[in-house]
Design a protein around this motif. Structure first.
Motif, PDB file in Angstrom:
ATOM      1  N   ASN A  75      -0.746   6.036  -6.811  1.00 21.16           N
ATOM      2  CA  ASN A  75      -1.862   5.109  -7.055  1.00 21.16           C
ATOM      3  C   ASN A  75      -2.016   4.753  -8.524  1.00 21.16           C
ATOM      4  O   ASN A  75      -3.103   4.404  -8.972  1.00 21.16           O
ATOM      5  CB  ASN A  75      -3.181   5.666  -6.490  1.00 21.16           C
ATOM      6  CG  ASN A  75      -3.237   5.562  -4.994  1.00 21.16           C
ATOM      7  OD1 ASN A  75      -2.914   4.529  -4.423  1.00 21.16           O
ATOM      8  ND2 ASN A  75      -3.622   6.650  -4.351  1.00 21.16           N
ATOM      9  N   GLN A  98       2.301   1.648  -3.406  1.00 22.21           N
ATOM     10  CA  GLN A  98       1.227   2.112  -4.284  1.00 22.21           C
ATOM     11  C   GLN A  98       1.023   3.628  -4.114  1.00 22.21           C
ATOM     12  O   GLN A  98       0.916   4.356  -5.096  1.00 22.21           O
ATOM     13  CB  GLN A  98      -0.061   1.356  -3.942  1.00 22.21           C
ATOM     14  CG  GLN A  98      -1.206   1.596  -4.879  1.00 22.21           C
ATOM     15  CD  GLN A  98      -2.444   0.806  -4.447  1.00 22.21           C
ATOM     16  OE1 GLN A  98      -2.744   0.702  -3.259  1.00 22.21           O
ATOM     17  NE2 GLN A  98      -3.157   0.266  -5.420  1.00 22.21           N
ATOM     18  N   GLU A  99       0.990   4.116  -2.888  1.00 22.01           N
ATOM     19  CA  GLU A  99       0.823   5.547  -2.612  1.00 22.01           C
ATOM     20  C   GLU A  99       2.009   6.353  -3.142  1.00 22.01           C
ATOM     21  O   GLU A  99       1.828   7.450  -3.667  1.00 22.01           O
ATOM     22  CB  GLU A  99       0.666   5.806  -1.113  1.00 22.01           C
ATOM     23  CG  GLU A  99      -0.631   5.326  -0.526  1.00 22.01           C
ATOM     24  CD  GLU A  99      -1.856   6.084  -0.999  1.00 22.01           C
ATOM     25  OE1 GLU A  99      -1.725   7.191  -1.554  1.00 22.01           O
ATOM     26  OE2 GLU A  99      -2.962   5.551  -0.831  1.00 22.01           O
ATOM     27  N   LYS A 112       0.836  -1.203   0.000  1.00 19.84           N
ATOM     28  CA  LYS A 112       0.000   0.000   0.000  1.00 19.84           C
ATOM     29  C   LYS A 112       0.873   1.256   0.000  1.00 19.84           C
ATOM     30  O   LYS A 112       0.570   2.220  -0.709  1.00 19.84           O
ATOM     31  CB  LYS A 112      -0.943   0.029   1.213  1.00 19.84           C
ATOM     32  CG  LYS A 112      -2.100  -0.913   1.148  1.00 19.84           C
ATOM     33  CD  LYS A 112      -3.083  -0.598   0.061  1.00 19.84           C
ATOM     34  CE  LYS A 112      -3.847   0.675   0.309  1.00 19.84           C
ATOM     35  NZ  LYS A 112      -4.726   1.059  -0.819  1.00 19.84           N
TER      36      LYS A 112
END
Length: 175
Positions: free
Chosen positions: A56, A51-52, A48
């Motif tokens: 995204n 991804q950030e 996550k």
């Protein structure tokens, strides 16, 4: 200056060479939520975070396809940047002295008779505190730079912290 992070995902080379205030806030939020010690949970939060960091643009599945060594090197670099570079700059904006509690001859007596709790102050979540500091930095930046909140969120956090440090160091000059 932060180290460049580079990964190959689905045959495409991606890189990061700066961190925005928004990315740092999201990192803090994810770290605050990450209270697991299970490998699968830790890897989920690391995916996550990755991804950030890449805005995204990558799905969790795509992040999962990054070569393991490359992924671990990149995420370790992300943690280094966030915890050692950005957090250090934040703490150095204002010089703060650590206050140590000195022991007293009456400490044991006070604890035995219920005048003082064993755990006097519950330990605050360091990520929550970090988030509060970033919020204050953003408020100051809005006032100093006369930017909107969304503009401040897009600022490079390292550059912003350097600027705020400069402003605070020179606040009494020219007066």
């Amino acid at each position: 200056m932060i180290p460049e992070i580079e990964v190959t995902c689905r045959g495409e080379r991606l890189f990061i060479n700066s961190v925005t205030v928004e990315q740092y806030k999201k990192y803090i939020s994810l770290m605050e939520k990450n209270d697991t010690e299970k490998f699968s949970g830790v890897m989920f939060f690391n995916k996550k975070i990755m991804q950030e960091m890449f805005g995204n643009e990558l799905s969790l599945a795509a992040v999962g396809e990054i070569d393991a060594v490359e992924f671990l090197t990149a995420i370790k670099t992300v943690h280094f940047i966030m915890q050692n570079i950005v957090a250090e700059k934040m703490l150095n904006i204002v010089e703060v002295e650590q206050v140590e509690k000195e022991a007293s001859a009456f400490d044991d007596y006070d604890r035995e008779n219920g005048y003082e709790d064993e755990d006097e102050q519950p330990e605050e979540n360091q990520w929550k505190v970090c988030g509060e500091i970033v919020d204050r930095v953003v408020k100051i930046a809005i006032r100093l730079l006369k930017n909107s909140y969304s503009q401040c969120m897009k600022e490079n956090i390292v550059t912003l912290l350097d600027y705020l440090k400069f402003e605070l160091d020179t606040i009494n000059e020219n007066q």
